[in-house]
Scaffold this active site. Sequence first.
Site, short mmCIF file in Angstrom:
data_model
loop_
_atom_site.label_atom_id
_atom_site.label_comp_id
_atom_site.label_asym_id
_atom_site.label_seq_id
_atom_site.Cartn_x
_atom_site.Cartn_y
_atom_site.Cartn_z
N ASP A 1 -89.96 23.78 -1.70
CA ASP A 1 -91.16 23.19 -1.48
C ASP A 1 -91.59 22.33 -0.38
O ASP A 1 -92.67 21.75 0.05
CB ASP A 1 -91.70 22.64 -2.73
CG ASP A 1 -90.98 21.53 -3.28
OD1 ASP A 1 -89.85 21.24 -2.40
OD2 ASP A 1 -91.14 20.73 -4.34
N SER A 2 -90.53 22.09 0.38
CA SER A 2 -90.41 21.39 1.56
C SER A 2 -91.44 22.22 2.56
O SER A 2 -91.98 21.61 3.52
CB SER A 2 -89.02 21.35 2.30
OG SER A 2 -88.49 22.66 2.31
N ASP B 1 -88.19 27.39 -5.21
CA ASP B 1 -88.24 25.97 -5.92
C ASP B 1 -89.39 26.07 -7.04
O ASP B 1 -90.48 26.56 -6.71
CB ASP B 1 -88.68 24.95 -4.85
CG ASP B 1 -87.61 24.04 -4.63
OD1 ASP B 1 -86.57 24.06 -5.05
OD2 ASP B 1 -87.94 23.46 -3.51
N LYS C 1 -85.02 26.72 -9.10
CA LYS C 1 -84.50 25.34 -8.63
C LYS C 1 -85.50 24.37 -9.26
O LYS C 1 -86.83 24.57 -8.92
CB LYS C 1 -84.14 24.94 -7.38
CG LYS C 1 -83.63 23.63 -7.03
CD LYS C 1 -82.91 23.32 -5.62
CE LYS C 1 -83.97 23.25 -4.64
NZ LYS C 1 -84.93 22.08 -4.72
N GLU D 1 -86.31 19.97 -9.99
CA GLU D 1 -85.93 18.45 -9.86
C GLU D 1 -85.64 17.83 -10.95
O GLU D 1 -86.67 17.90 -11.95
CB GLU D 1 -86.84 17.90 -8.93
CG GLU D 1 -86.96 18.39 -7.61
CD GLU D 1 -87.77 17.62 -6.63
OE1 GLU D 1 -88.28 16.46 -6.97
OE2 GLU D 1 -88.06 18.21 -5.50
N GLU E 1 -79.44 15.62 -3.30
CA GLU E 1 -80.02 15.09 -2.18
C GLU E 1 -79.93 13.70 -1.93
O GLU E 1 -80.14 12.72 -2.73
CB GLU E 1 -81.55 15.54 -2.24
CG GLU E 1 -82.45 15.08 -1.03
CD GLU E 1 -83.64 15.66 -1.10
OE1 GLU E 1 -83.83 16.68 -1.84
OE2 GLU E 1 -84.36 15.45 -0.07
O1 KIV Z 1 -87.64 22.02 -0.74
C1 KIV Z 1 -86.47 21.77 -0.09
O2 KIV Z 1 -86.41 21.88 1.02
C2 KIV Z 1 -85.35 21.40 -0.71
C3 KIV Z 1 -84.02 20.91 0.01
C4 KIV Z 1 -84.33 19.69 0.38
C5 KIV Z 1 -82.74 20.92 -0.93
O3 KIV Z 1 -85.45 21.19 -1.94
#
Ligand code: KIV
Length: 271
Positions: A45-46, A84, A112, A114, A181
């Site tokens: 989600d970055s 994510d 994934k 969090e 992280e």
């Molecule tokens: O969204 C992302 O890029 C991430 C990384 C920082 C691991 O979750």
Amino acid sequence: MTALDKAEALRRRKGGCPIAALTAYDYPTARLLDEAGLDVLLVGDSLGMVVLGYPDTTQVTLEHMLHHLTAVARAKPRAMVLGDLPIHTYATPAQALATARRLVAAGAEAVKLEGGIHQAEKVRAITAAGIPAVGHLGMLPQRVIEEGGYHKTGKTPAQAAALLAGAQALIAAGVCAIVLESVVAETARYLTTRSAVPTIGIGCGEGNCDGEVAVVTDLVGSFPWFVPPFARPEADTAAVIREAAARYVARVQGRASDPTDHAFAAAFGLR
Ligand code: KIV
């Protein structure tokens, strides 16, 4: 290889050859990274920050994720495609599973999410349905507003103990790996030795986890306006793009301003 085979292969990398993971948000990048031998392509989600121009990840929607996941999956990578779960899409185990299924339908081979202990039931719902899951502990970007910024964690014994409890709860719930992280190096090493599944670090100091993950734009230098202090760029793509664009401007604007072809005009009796 099925998604479950890839998850099992990832799990078996514990203590073995370090896992190399990068984010990818589009088809050409996914193809290039896969050709380079990456183990995991994370549609993170970055993307909210480095592709969509938001200040953080808190405005990323499921639709954004599905759009980019579909593009990455179209590259049919050999690497695992990890997606994510965006913020506000996994409040309950049932919602987490429904979101995970949407990501899988778009091409994710694992998902994934969090958080630690409080996410264990959601991880259990996802893995019980046969969908591989990866945990994410330490600094949690989806909580950046509540946390008041991006801070290192795992600095005190209490923080380290909370991270370990989170890791153990996620492992018991069936994750095949855990992203750490911005965890201080000693705690990242401690969590890595105490975890039965591979840890994949970002901002933990390279070499303290079972693998590394980086945001691709940090690696290739294509998002120069914000570069995290731990980033180790291997290229300066921004400079290449700026230079190519400037040459193009000079090429286009530098040509004769009167494009009339005089031979053509004479042949047709035009003036
Ligand atoms: O969204 C992302 O890029 C991430 C990384 C920082 C691991 O979750």
